[in-house]
Write a protein that holds these residues in place. Structure first.
Motif, PDB file in Angstrom:
ATOM      1  N   SER A  12      52.970  99.610  24.754  1.00 38.29           N
ATOM      2  CA  SER A  12      51.934  99.137  23.836  1.00 38.29           C
ATOM      3  C   SER A  12      52.292  99.444  22.388  1.00 38.29           C
ATOM      4  CB  SER A  12      50.589  99.792  24.184  1.00 38.29           C
ATOM      5  OG  SER A  12      50.236  99.528  25.527  1.00 38.29           O
TER       6      SER A  12
ATOM      7  N   THR B 274      54.153  99.093  31.017  1.00 41.80           N
ATOM      8  CA  THR B 274      53.760  98.360  29.820  1.00 41.80           C
ATOM      9  C   THR B 274      53.987  99.238  28.601  1.00 41.80           C
ATOM     10  OG1 THR B 274      52.076  97.091  31.010  1.00 41.80           O
ATOM     11  CG2 THR B 274      51.852  97.230  28.618  1.00 41.80           C
TER      12      THR B 274
ATOM     13  N   ASN C   1      50.875  93.295  20.820  1.00 45.34           N
ATOM     14  CA  ASN C   1      50.334  94.246  21.786  1.00 45.34           C
ATOM     15  C   ASN C   1      49.920  93.505  23.056  1.00 45.34           C
ATOM     16  OD1 ASN C   1      49.652  96.769  22.684  1.00 45.34           O
ATOM     17  ND2 ASN C   1      47.581  96.721  21.815  1.00 45.34           N
ATOM     18  N   PRO C   2      50.580  93.770  24.172  1.00 42.12           N
ATOM     19  CA  PRO C   2      51.623  94.773  24.348  1.00 42.12           C
ATOM     20  C   PRO C   2      52.950  94.349  23.722  1.00 42.12           C
ATOM     21  CG  PRO C   2      51.356  93.554  26.376  1.00 42.12           C
ATOM     22  CD  PRO C   2      50.258  93.089  25.452  1.00 42.12           C
TER      23      PRO C   2
ATOM     24  N   VAL D 260      56.419  94.105  28.661  1.00 42.48           N
ATOM     25  CA  VAL D 260      55.977  94.495  30.000  1.00 42.48           C
ATOM     26  C   VAL D 260      57.168  94.414  30.951  1.00 42.48           C
ATOM     27  CG1 VAL D 260      54.443  93.981  31.927  1.00 42.48           C
ATOM     28  CG2 VAL D 260      53.642  93.642  29.572  1.00 42.48           C
TER      29      VAL D 260
ATOM     30  N   GLN E 209      52.817 103.243  20.603  1.00 47.08           N
ATOM     31  CA  GLN E 209      53.213 104.299  21.531  1.00 47.08           C
ATOM     32  C   GLN E 209      54.447 105.037  21.021  1.00 47.08           C
ATOM     33  OE1 GLN E 209      53.124 102.055  25.448  1.00 47.08           O
ATOM     34  NE2 GLN E 209      52.393 104.051  26.161  1.00 47.08           N
TER      35      GLN E 209
ATOM     36  N   THR F  24      56.309 101.077  17.392  1.00 47.03           N
ATOM     37  CA  THR F  24      56.466 101.815  18.649  1.00 47.03           C
ATOM     38  C   THR F  24      57.841 102.470  18.681  1.00 47.03           C
ATOM     39  OG1 THR F  24      54.978 100.323  19.816  1.00 47.03           O
ATOM     40  CG2 THR F  24      56.527 101.556  21.167  1.00 47.03           C
TER      41      THR F  24
END
Length: 643
Positions: A346, A344, A310-311, A314, A349, A496
């Protein structure tokens, strides 16, 4: 109406319909649903006259005109517009009759032929065809491109436009949304809602079926059952029926308990809040969908990721696009599709990537997936990032000559330390969970259906244990039940998700936020899918107005040629108004002459006189069209001067 009475239908030794009876009334919009292989396409072949019933009675009004999408890939140098116009069988027959009548010199036949050609809509055929082409996502610059210049998916869109161009009483659509983006899908729904004939559609898109159908026919184990209402109504009724079966009910309760346990454990933790909320959505759907899922071909789940950086990654001022080809001329510039993307991503998400056709959704995903290198800017990946990428063309990447087991063995060798490989029996067992059992593990992938290939790709993705899923149109070849299984699996996924899809039901179920790729930029989309559909309609309106404005400018440029008086008196409003009045008088006189000729035509019997009168009427039509152009050009100049 369409009537099946105790119809039996076989393909080889397999009985697809067993004494099935159903009625479809004129004007009904019918969704035809059932598992893959249940017989939906075979029923279409029966309706189209390509198959005959093996027993019982099948009745279709003999006067009904049929339209359906040809499944073959068109190979022609005809322009896109001409190819679609040729789909209007009534117009093509009228044009052929005009040529035959002229060649024969038969006056009476010519008169009737000209009238039939006019009634067939020859005067606006090009406009109708181009409206269909543009609605399905083509650019105005592509209207006259040769059909062979387009890729396979775009050529299938032209086949769809060709079917819609054909006047019909019965429209058969087999998976019409497979090659469409969401903007074209919204347009198609709008068009089909206005269609006045009877329509039967096979689709695995829940929201599309809900939008365009009011009756559902379900094929299951040889039975054909009619349900009033769209797919959601059918599903609720069907779920209630399945709930009566104890096995389905038990499976539902087990799944609900699993989701409830996750929500209870993680709802209060800030790091898991979004994922817990996704499980709440899954639970809400599960309460009514689990019985349907219980009858699906299979269910699956993604493995818990080994870690969650995390992230995740980017994007810093990233330009996405395509570098010049190796054989390009010196100094050739790259093609930039998305500029200065700065975002970004994360852990946890769930992002839906929206955008009209050609705006760069897939280009963005390919850049994140490392398939394309950024043209500029930096993509910074979190430590331990593991990407699972399902590309639109992923099915083509599979090796047709290899079987599922060979694919898994190769994947295991690439992932495991040198000298190690997965045990074949373990890989067989794993494939069995994705419904590749017995001899299927040794079946060549090239002989499999699109749905089976998609399942194999999903199996390979799950095995890799990714923490970031990049899914670009993953549902194109999945049936409804398998789509529901994918939806549940994605909601249970701990990592994610970034999803491009025209399946709105999947987007609604999985995604918590949306990004919009539009006009070369990437930005958060502040709204839900209903807002996005309105955005698409507004964009389509903007494009139409831009086209209208360019046509207006073209007509204004041609105005001096069409109307010399307007050119000489462009600064004199009164002179222009006098010219306009003269043109209106000419149009009135010509229309009066045409009406008199039409009345006289019905009383004539001499073939020579009929032919001559038909030619005179054609000349008047051409004169009217020319005067209308001049009238429009002067009207626009008057409007400009007045303002």
């Amino acid at each position: 109406m369409i009537s099946l009475r105790n119809v039996t239908l076989r393909r080889g030794t397999k009985v697809l319909l067993d004494a099935a009876s159903v009625t479809v009334n004129p004007g009904e919009k019918v969704g035809l649903v059932g598992r893959n292989g249940a017989g939906k396409s075979s029923l279409f072949a029966l309706l189209a006259g390509n198959l005959h019933e093996d027993g019982g009675e099948f009745l279709l009004p003999p006067s009904w005109r049929l339209a359906q999408v040809a499944q073959d890939m068109p190979e022609t140098e005809d322009s896109a517009t001409d190819f679609v116009i040729a789909g209007d069988s009534r117009l093509m027959a009228a044009e052929a009759e005009v040529k035959a009548a002229e060649a024969a010199g038969d006056g009476e036949r010519m008169a009737y032929a000209y009238t039939a050609l006019h009634d067939a809509g020859a005067h606006d055929a090009q406009a109708r065809a181009q409206a269909l082409i543009l609605g399905l996502g083509f650019k105005t610059t592509e209207l006259n491109h040769p059909v062979n210049s387009f890729s396979g998916g775009w050529r299938m869109r032209l086949q769809l436009a060709r079917a819609l161009m054909c006047p019909s009483d019965l429209l058969l659509l087999d998976e019409p949304t497979n090659h469409l983006d969401l903007d074209a899908l919204v347009w198609l729904e709008s068009w089909l809602k206005r269609y006045e004939g009877t329509m039967i559609v096979i689709s695995h898109d829940r929201e599309f079926l809900d939008a365009v159908t009011n009756v559902t026919l379900h094929i299951d184990v040889g039975r054909l059952t009619r349900y009033g209402g769209n797919y959601s109504t059918f599903e609720e009724t069907r779920a209630q029926q399945l709930e009566l079966q104890q096995a389905a009910y038990d499976k539902q309760q087990e799944k609900i308990a699993h989701l409830t346990s996750f929500i209870t454990r993680f709802k209060a933790k800030a790091t898991k809040a979004k994922q817990a909320q996704s499980r709440v959505k899954a639970l809400e759907r599960m309460e009514k969908l689990a019985p349907v899922l219980a009858s699906a071909e299979f269910t699956f789940e993604f493995k818990e990721p080994a870690n969650l950086p995390n992230p995740m990654l980017v994007l810093g001022d990233v330009d996405c696009g395509y570098a010049p080809a190796e054989d390009a001329a010196a100094g050739a510039m790259p093609t930039v599709i998305v500029r200065k993307a700065t975002h970004t991503v994360s852990a946890g998400q769930r992002i839906g990537i929206l955008g009209a056709n050609g705006q760069g959704k897939s280009t963005l995903v390919k850049t994140i997936a490392r398939t394309l290198a950024p043209l500029s800017g930096i993509v910074t990946e979190g430590k331990g990032l593991s990407i699972g990428y399902f590309a639109q063309q992923e099915l083509d990447v599979l090796r047709p000559q290899d079987n599922p087991l060979e694919h898994m063995v190769r994947l295991a060798k690439e992932a495991l330390p040198e000298g190690e490989s997965g045990r074949e029996q373990d890989l067989r067992t794993y494939l069995g969970a994705f419904n590749f059992s017995g001899d299927m593990v040794k079946q060549a992938v090239g002989t499999m259906s699109g749905g089976e290939k998609a399942r194999l790709v999903l199996a390979m993705l799950v095995w890799q244990r990714p923490n970031l899923l990049l899914l670009d149109e993953p549902t194109n070849h999945l049936d409804l039940a398998t789509r529901e299984a994918l939806s549940v699996a994605l909601n249970e996924f701990e990592g994610t998700v970034m999803l491009v899809s025209h399946d709105r039901a999947l987007l609604r179920a999985v995604c918590d936020e949306f990004w919009l790729v539009s006009r070369g930029s990437l930005a958060p989309f502040d709204g839900d899918l209903d807002d996005y559909q309105q955005f698409l309609l507004d964009e389509a309106k903007r494009v139409r107005e831009a086209i209208k404005e360019s046509q207006k400018e073209a007509r204004a440029a041609a105005a001096p040629v069409l109307a010399p008086a307007a050119r000489k008196s462009s600064s004199n409003l009164k002179a222009l108004q006098r010219d306009l009045g003269k043109l209106e008088q000419q149009m009135l006189e010509l229309q009066t002459q045409k009406n008199a000729m039409e009345a006289r035509l019905s009383t004539l019997s001499d073939p020579q006189e009929i032919g001559e009168l038909g030619l005179k009427m054609q000349t008047i039509d051409e004169s009217l069209a020319d005067i209308e152009d001049r009238w429009l050009a002067i009207s626009e100049e008057i409007e400009a001067l007045s303002s």
